[in-house]
Design an enzyme around this catalytic site. Sequence first.
Site, PDB file in Angstrom:
ATOM      1  N   ASP A  71       0.812  -1.216   0.000  1.00 52.30           N
ATOM      2  CA  ASP A  71       0.000   0.000   0.000  1.00 52.30           C
ATOM      3  C   ASP A  71       0.841   1.259   0.000  1.00 52.30           C
ATOM      4  O   ASP A  71       0.422   2.269   0.545  1.00 52.30           O
ATOM      5  CB  ASP A  71      -0.913   0.036   1.230  1.00 52.30           C
ATOM      6  CG  ASP A  71      -2.246  -0.621   0.977  1.00 52.30           C
ATOM      7  OD1 ASP A  71      -2.579  -0.810  -0.197  1.00 52.30           O
ATOM      8  OD2 ASP A  71      -2.936  -0.931   1.949  1.00 52.30           O
ATOM      9  N   VAL A  72       2.015   1.229  -0.587  1.00 51.84           N
ATOM     10  CA  VAL A  72       2.838   2.429  -0.634  1.00 51.84           C
ATOM     11  C   VAL A  72       2.196   3.353  -1.666  1.00 51.84           C
ATOM     12  O   VAL A  72       2.068   3.006  -2.822  1.00 51.84           O
ATOM     13  CB  VAL A  72       4.294   2.107  -1.011  1.00 51.84           C
ATOM     14  CG1 VAL A  72       5.110   3.374  -1.126  1.00 51.84           C
ATOM     15  CG2 VAL A  72       4.895   1.170   0.020  1.00 51.84           C
TER      16      VAL A  72
END
Length: 117
Positions: A94-95
Site C-alpha cells: 500500500d505504498v
Amino acid sequence: MIRSEYAGLPHFLARFRREATAARKVSGAFTASVVGADPDGDPPWSATQYVRGELLSARVRSGDPLPAADIARLAGRPAEALRDIHRQGIAHRDVASARPRWPRPRAPAGSTSSTPP
C-alpha cells in the site's frame, strides 16, 4: 474498523487478522505503530499511532519550493520505513503518495510534547 459489508466475509476477516498481526511486528522511526487491535471483535478493528503532519501531496501542491535537504529526507524516510517492514518478512503493498505525512517542526529544546518520539 471493518466496514459492515466486509465484516461477514471469512476471507476478508482472515486477511484483516493476518495484516493486524503483521503490523504489530513492525516498529521504526518512520512507521506508525499499532496501539491496539481486536481482529475478532464485533466489529473487528485496529488502531495505529497518530502521525501529526500535513499530507505530503498537499505540501507539494502548495507551490512552495522544497529545499534540497527536505527532498533528500523525503526519499530516505520512506525507504527506511520499508526497510523496517521488510525486516519482518512483510511485503508492503500500500505504498502510495497520499500516505506520507510532512512532519511538523519539532518543539524547541526544553519544551514538552505529547507526541511520542
